[in-house]
Design a protein around this motif. Sequence first.
Motif, PDB file in Angstrom:
ATOM      1  N   ARG A 223       3.739 -11.537   8.233  1.00 15.10           N
ATOM      2  CA  ARG A 223       4.309 -12.877   8.050  1.00 15.10           C
ATOM      3  C   ARG A 223       4.302 -13.307   6.593  1.00 15.10           C
ATOM      4  NH1 ARG A 223       0.628 -16.050  12.215  1.00 15.10           N
ATOM      5  NH2 ARG A 223       1.490 -17.849  11.097  1.00 15.10           N
ATOM      6  N   VAL A 224       3.548 -12.614   5.749  1.00 17.56           N
ATOM      7  CA  VAL A 224       3.416 -13.009   4.340  1.00 17.56           C
ATOM      8  C   VAL A 224       3.624 -11.785   3.459  1.00 17.56           C
ATOM      9  CG1 VAL A 224       1.816 -14.880   4.891  1.00 17.56           C
ATOM     10  CG2 VAL A 224       0.914 -12.620   4.356  1.00 17.56           C
ATOM     11  N   PRO A 225       3.946 -11.968   2.173  1.00 18.54           N
ATOM     12  CA  PRO A 225       4.053 -10.820   1.268  1.00 18.54           C
ATOM     13  C   PRO A 225       2.742 -10.031   1.256  1.00 18.54           C
ATOM     14  CG  PRO A 225       4.945 -12.784   0.243  1.00 18.54           C
ATOM     15  CD  PRO A 225       4.268 -13.243   1.508  1.00 18.54           C
ATOM     16  N   THR A 226       2.830  -8.743   1.521  1.00 19.30           N
ATOM     17  CA  THR A 226       1.644  -7.898   1.664  1.00 19.30           C
ATOM     18  C   THR A 226       1.828  -6.634   0.850  1.00 19.30           C
ATOM     19  OG1 THR A 226       1.225  -8.781   3.890  1.00 19.30           O
ATOM     20  CG2 THR A 226       0.184  -6.689   3.337  1.00 19.30           C
ATOM     21  N   PHE A 227       0.767  -6.242   0.160  1.00 21.70           N
ATOM     22  CA  PHE A 227       0.796  -5.068  -0.705  1.00 21.70           C
ATOM     23  C   PHE A 227      -0.340  -4.145  -0.280  1.00 21.70           C
ATOM     24  CE2 PHE A 227       2.450  -8.763  -2.837  1.00 21.70           C
ATOM     25  CZ  PHE A 227       3.634  -8.308  -3.391  1.00 21.70           C
ATOM     26  N   VAL A 228       0.024  -2.971   0.256  1.00 16.53           N
ATOM     27  CA  VAL A 228      -0.958  -2.017   0.774  1.00 16.53           C
ATOM     28  C   VAL A 228      -1.206  -0.944  -0.283  1.00 16.53           C
ATOM     29  CG1 VAL A 228      -1.476  -0.366   2.599  1.00 16.53           C
ATOM     30  CG2 VAL A 228      -0.216  -2.464   3.139  1.00 16.53           C
ATOM     31  N   LEU A 229      -2.479  -0.740  -0.630  1.00 22.39           N
ATOM     32  CA  LEU A 229      -2.843   0.194  -1.682  1.00 22.39           C
ATOM     33  C   LEU A 229      -3.514   1.427  -1.087  1.00 22.39           C
ATOM     34  CD1 LEU A 229      -4.504  -2.262  -4.256  1.00 22.39           C
ATOM     35  CD2 LEU A 229      -2.082  -1.903  -3.753  1.00 22.39           C
ATOM     36  N   SER A 230      -3.178   2.585  -1.649  1.00 21.95           N
ATOM     37  CA  SER A 230      -3.887   3.816  -1.308  1.00 21.95           C
ATOM     38  C   SER A 230      -3.605   4.826  -2.410  1.00 21.95           C
ATOM     39  CB  SER A 230      -3.454   4.345   0.062  1.00 21.95           C
ATOM     40  OG  SER A 230      -4.331   5.377   0.483  1.00 21.95           O
ATOM     41  N   GLY A 231      -4.114   6.061  -2.218  1.00 32.24           N
ATOM     42  CA  GLY A 231      -3.899   7.061  -3.252  1.00 32.24           C
ATOM     43  C   GLY A 231      -4.438   8.421  -2.862  1.00 32.24           C
ATOM     44  N   ILE A 232      -3.973   9.430  -3.575  1.00 32.97           N
ATOM     45  CA  ILE A 232      -4.307  10.825  -3.284  1.00 32.97           C
ATOM     46  C   ILE A 232      -5.800  11.104  -3.446  1.00 32.97           C
ATOM     47  CG2 ILE A 232      -4.020  13.189  -4.164  1.00 32.97           C
ATOM     48  CD1 ILE A 232      -1.718  12.341  -2.482  1.00 32.97           C
ATOM     49  N   SER A 233      -6.439  10.493  -4.446  1.00 35.63           N
ATOM     50  CA  SER A 233      -7.824  10.859  -4.747  1.00 35.63           C
ATOM     51  C   SER A 233      -8.736  10.629  -3.550  1.00 35.63           C
ATOM     52  CB  SER A 233      -8.331  10.088  -5.964  1.00 35.63           C
ATOM     53  OG  SER A 233      -8.410   8.712  -5.714  1.00 35.63           O
ATOM     54  N   LYS A 234      -8.493   9.566  -2.770  1.00 33.09           N
ATOM     55  CA  LYS A 234      -9.316   9.316  -1.588  1.00 33.09           C
ATOM     56  C   LYS A 234      -8.735   9.993  -0.354  1.00 33.09           C
ATOM     57  CE  LYS A 234     -12.124   6.419  -3.707  1.00 33.09           C
ATOM     58  NZ  LYS A 234     -11.434   6.326  -5.016  1.00 33.09           N
TER      59      LYS A 234
END
Length: 250
Positions: A223-234
């Motif tokens: 319902r709101v602007p959402t920014f999902v973070l992730s990455g290869i190192s983990k």
Amino acid sequence: MLSRRVPHDAAPNAWARLLEERRAAGARLLDLAETNPTHVGLGGAGPEELAALASEAALAYHPDPRGSEAAREAVSGYYAARGLAVAPERIVLTASTSESYAHLFRLLADPGETFLVPTPSYPLFEPLAALEGVRLRPYRIAWDGAWHLDLGSLERAFGPDVRGVIVVQPNHPTGSCVEGAEREVLEALCEPRGAAIIADEVFGDFPRPGRAAPLPSFAGETRVPTFVLSGISKVCGMPQMKLGWIATCG
């Protein structure tokens, strides 16, 4: 003179000094604070992964402000394998999750504005926020036989200066996730205030013992602007591979 945003005391703390003294004396330590998998026999880089770094495709440069299209398609495929739909054009590649935070702090907030952060959590946010000139205000992860979001603490933390709420899925060190009714309340609090959600899901493939995978994710429609973070190192257990991403949703 350096900026006041830069810590002026670079001396190791008492804990770091004690560890160094014990190691120098030859003591064998079981370091429960060790976060480098290559130091404990868990490195994810094998011959196939290392050979991929020598691909001839890397000799050609095709600039894109969001990052390599092929890489973004691979990240999109990673989400698809978890039953989540995130189109490649909604993915932005970064050098690390720390860089992702820096971009989002600058994108969402003016200097002096605030992001809400969970406590307890790992001590990453404070130095990043200080460097970008934004403020942090804690909300509580509570224990009553299990860890969960303290909704009253979260609501009390909101104010007119809040530009976003950071959630960590699963939270480190509690292992808790925001889901179900808690997520509904979080989005209901953010929506009328114009606040975004930053969901740090770097540990999203690693449920605590007794909990089935996949873990809940904020990737997808919100319902709101959402920014999902992730990455290869983990995700791959390869700390030497500094490739992160932001999946934009909502």
